[in-house]
Design a protein around this motif. Structure first.
Motif, PDB file in Angstrom:
ATOM      1  N   ASN A  10       0.765  -1.239   0.093  1.00 26.06           N
ATOM      2  CA  ASN A  10      -0.069   0.124  -0.040  1.00 26.06           C
ATOM      3  C   ASN A  10       0.755   1.414   0.149  1.00 26.06           C
ATOM      4  OD1 ASN A  10      -2.326  -1.465   0.064  1.00 26.06           O
ATOM      5  ND2 ASN A  10      -2.633  -1.311   2.225  1.00 26.06           N
ATOM      6  N   SER A  74      -1.223  -8.630  -2.943  1.00 29.20           N
ATOM      7  CA  SER A  74      -1.312  -7.158  -3.146  1.00 29.20           C
ATOM      8  C   SER A  74      -0.212  -6.476  -3.842  1.00 29.20           C
ATOM      9  CB  SER A  74      -0.819  -6.640  -1.640  1.00 29.20           C
ATOM     10  OG  SER A  74      -1.880  -7.030  -0.759  1.00 29.20           O
ATOM     11  N   ASN A  77      -1.298  -6.929  -7.528  1.00 32.36           N
ATOM     12  CA  ASN A  77      -2.498  -5.912  -7.983  1.00 32.36           C
ATOM     13  C   ASN A  77      -1.559  -4.501  -8.340  1.00 32.36           C
ATOM     14  OD1 ASN A  77      -4.570  -7.585  -7.355  1.00 32.36           O
ATOM     15  ND2 ASN A  77      -4.749  -6.912  -5.553  1.00 32.36           N
TER      16      ASN A  77
END
Length: 272
Positions: A10, A74, A77
């Motif tokens: 993130n 993650s 993506n």
């Protein structure tokens, strides 16, 4: 620049958006972007300070497949987003992780906290300056299998001494003789500062003859074979278990025989 680790997808996504906005402001266009996920070696560095806690940490990493799988998803993506924006993706890999993948294992990745990223180009780091005195053996073992490698590091990282000009030239010639198509050099600004870049850009390091094999080459080859065997076996416990049973039975028999001999010796001592 910070290191990005397994759980930082993130944060890296936010950083990517920031870089893209900055690039648009300055009219910059990128052909490819590199994602460099560092191995989480913090626990390894302090290994031994608290043995029980350290062993428990490593066991959790090895057995927790969900954690590494979630991190891989993650990052994948994020890679999909980067490709959708029209960029190729490069990733950077330490040599033993390559052995992990070739062996069909995920043990090394789980232990080091390295998600499996399906990048468009994988750059294998062969930093001989980080593996002295085994650096030449590292290159001899891995470079022939790689299309793209990174060598260096010319600039000191605070732990390893920087490469000398002789070491850099030696490594360039070696990877060239191995047929590596693309060579990255870590710390190139330091090369420019030293004034070594004109000779490098002139291409005088391109060679076609491999250097003679040295003992360090054989040492790395043997170590690599052992690591691959362990990784292969670790990925196939159903194959490993039948092989271990005879060994365990032999050990058990040896222990029993030792106990019998010890009891006999004790009895003889008591009789006297």
């Amino acid at each position: 620049m910070r290191d990005y680790r397994m759980d930082d997808a993130n944060d890296l996504h936010a950083r990517y958006r920031e870089v893209m906005r900055w690039s648009a402001t300055h009219g910059l266009h990128w052909d490819a972007l590199g994602i460099d996920i560092s191995a989480d070696v913090r626990d390894t560095v302090r290994f031994g300070d608290n043995p029980a806690l350290d062993v428990n940490t490593f066991l959790k990493r090895i057995t927790n497949r969900w954690h590494i799988d979630a991190a891989t998803t993650s990052y994948q993506n994020l890679l999909s987003l980067i490709r959708a924006d029209g960029h190729r993706v490069e990733s950077y890999e330490i040599p033993f992780v390559r052995d992990d993948r070739v062996s069909g294992s995920t043990l090394a990745r789980r232990l080091l906290g390295l998600p499996a990223i399906a990048a468009d180009m994988v750059v294998v780091r062969l930093y001989s300056s980080h593996a002295r005195p085994y650096g030449p053996g590292l290159i001899a073992a891995y470079a022939p299998e790689c299309a793209v490698v990174a060598i260096g590091d010319v600039d000191s990282d605070g732990t390893n001494l920087p490469m000398s000009e002789h070491e850099l030239w030696r490594d360039l010639q070696h990877v060239s003789a191995c047929g590596v198509a693309h060579v990255y050099i870590a710390g190139f600004p330091a090369i420019v500062a030293h004034g070594w870049h004109p000779a490098i850009l002139a291409g005088g390091w391109v060679k076609r003859t491999l250097p003679p094999a040295e003992e360090v080459h054989h040492q790395i080859a043997r170590m690599r074979a052992g690591v691959r065997a362990l990784l292969w076996a670790g990925a196939r416990p159903t194959v490993l278990l039948p092989l271990l049973i005879p060994v365990l039975m032999l050990v058990r028999r040896m222990v029993r025989n030792h106990d019998v001999v010890s009891d006999a010796a004790d009895s003889g001592s008591n009789a006297r």
